[in-house]
Write a protein that holds these residues in place. Structure first.
Motif, mmCIF file in Angstrom:
data_model
loop_
_atom_site.group_PDB
_atom_site.id
_atom_site.type_symbol
_atom_site.label_atom_id
_atom_site.label_comp_id
_atom_site.label_asym_id
_atom_site.label_seq_id
_atom_site.Cartn_x
_atom_site.Cartn_y
_atom_site.Cartn_z
ATOM 1 N N HIS A 115 19.123 44.238 63.027
ATOM 2 C CA HIS A 115 20.040 43.751 61.995
ATOM 3 C C HIS A 115 20.059 42.237 62.059
ATOM 4 O O HIS A 115 19.760 41.647 63.081
ATOM 5 C CB HIS A 115 21.472 44.230 62.271
ATOM 6 N N GLN A 116 20.522 41.626 60.942
ATOM 7 C CA GLN A 116 20.837 40.200 61.028
ATOM 8 C C GLN A 116 22.199 40.119 61.730
ATOM 9 O O GLN A 116 23.202 40.506 61.147
ATOM 10 C CB GLN A 116 20.919 39.591 59.631
ATOM 11 N N SER A 149 17.494 47.170 59.167
ATOM 12 C CA SER A 149 18.449 47.507 58.110
ATOM 13 C C SER A 149 18.447 46.455 57.008
ATOM 14 O O SER A 149 19.086 46.628 55.990
ATOM 15 C CB SER A 149 19.852 47.620 58.691
ATOM 16 N N ASP A 150 17.767 45.343 57.224
ATOM 17 C CA ASP A 150 17.817 44.298 56.197
ATOM 18 C C ASP A 150 16.465 43.613 55.978
ATOM 19 O O ASP A 150 15.740 43.959 55.053
ATOM 20 C CB ASP A 150 18.910 43.263 56.532
ATOM 21 N N ARG A 297 27.285 38.362 60.392
ATOM 22 C CA ARG A 297 28.032 39.179 59.433
ATOM 23 C C ARG A 297 29.537 39.233 59.740
ATOM 24 O O ARG A 297 30.327 39.631 58.896
ATOM 25 C CB ARG A 297 27.485 40.610 59.426
#
Ligand code: CUA
Length: 319
Positions: A115-116, A149-150, A297
């Protein structure tokens, strides 16, 4: 700076290896290094020789001009061709050694979702998830599945062999094995946004017993105390929407958008390696995440001092 220059810094770790794969990669690197050094020496010698020997002062008359020489042309085509062909074969063989095939029916032991800007880690057959710190039993070959996921990330733990991209909508596989116990640092190796540099990985290779103990402990749920402070902290965790992204198994918080916090205190670092895991650092992070890791995030939840302390205390309970 100290990351690069300390005794366990990157420079001294160029040749560090804790896996058969990495030793193979080092071997290949050595071959290329030696060949490049030889070529550099030959070319360097020829340049210096030419500059010196054909200097105006030593050769006042214009040297004989030559146009075309078949023997030379054949030689300078053949020598690089043969050299590259040899290296092509060596490289292919080593690539084959470090990329052992796997059966499509093989179940991955570990599933990693990038993920980021953090790593979500699952173990097949286990309900828990952990983040940024991968525990593995020593001397065991595990199949790792990677996705994202991104955006595209890249799993890279230098001592444990090859890199592997984590690509959204796609599953990549990698074998992972450590031939000795220890902690191995890694990082995201594909530029993925503002905090790409803070997507560190820590692989902890331990004895089978320690690993099983760790795994059993991670599987347990949080047992919230019945004191009023804990109860209000758990409530606050929900009210302030922490639970929209984070899970604390054993409470009503079970979202997996962000790292599973159930055993947060068992991790050595916070925020993918930005901080050592201490209550002070934890508080700094929760107070204003965007100041610590701009682009992450996690939003600023605008907690007042009292709320901040309650949440921090709750996190410290997550052992
Ligand atoms: Cu993730 Cu770079």
């Amino acid at each position: 700076m100290d990351l690069f220059l300390s005794s366990d810094g990157l420079i001294s770790r160029i040749y560090a290896s804790a896996s058969a794969e990495q030793s193979e990669i080092n071997r290949l690197f050595n071959y290329w290094l030696i060949m490049s050094a030889i070529i550099l020496l030959i070319v360097g010698f020829m340049v210096i020789y030419g500059v010196y020997h054909y200097h105006e002062k030593r050769r006042p008359a214009e040297p004989k001009q030559i146009a075309g020489n078949r023997t030379l042309e054949i030689l300078w085509t053949l020598i690089p061709l043969v050299t590259l062909a040899i290296f092509f074969v060596i490289t292919l063989r080593i690539m084959k050694n470090i990329d052992r095939p796997f059966d499509k029916t093989d179940k991955p032991d570990i599933k990693v979702v990038a993920h980021q800007f953090w790593w979500e880690i699952h173990y097949t057959g286990e309900k828990f998830a952990t983040a940024n710190e991968l525990h593995i039993p020593v001397k065991k070959t595990l199949l790792m599945q990677l996705t994202s996921s991104d955006v595209i990330h890249d799993w890279w733990v230098t001592e444990l062999g090859r890199k592997m991209d984590a690509i959204p909508g796609r599953y990549n596989y990698n074998w992972i094995e450590a031939d000795r116990t220890g902690s191995f640092k890694g990082t995201c190796g594909e530029y993925c946004g503002a905090e790409h540099a803070w997507m560190r990985i820590l692989v902890i290779a331990e004895n089978e017993d320690d690993f099983n103990r760790w795994k059993a402990h991670q599987s347990t749920d949080f047992q919230p105390g019945s004191d009023s402070l804990t109860i209000s902290a758990v409530k606050l965790f929900q009210q302030k929407t922490c639970s929209n992204c984070h899970a604390i198994r054993g409470t009503t918080a079970h979202s997996f958008a962000g790292p599973d916090l159930t055993h947060l205190m068992t991790r050595q670092t916070l925020i993918s390696g930005v901080f050592k895991n201490t209550p002070g650092n934890l508080k700094r992070w929760i107070r204003d995440p965007q100041r610590i890791k701009p682009g992450a995030r996690m939003p600023n939840l605008m907690l007042n001092e009292h709320e901040l302390q309650l949440i921090t205390n709750l996190m410290e309970e997550l052992k």
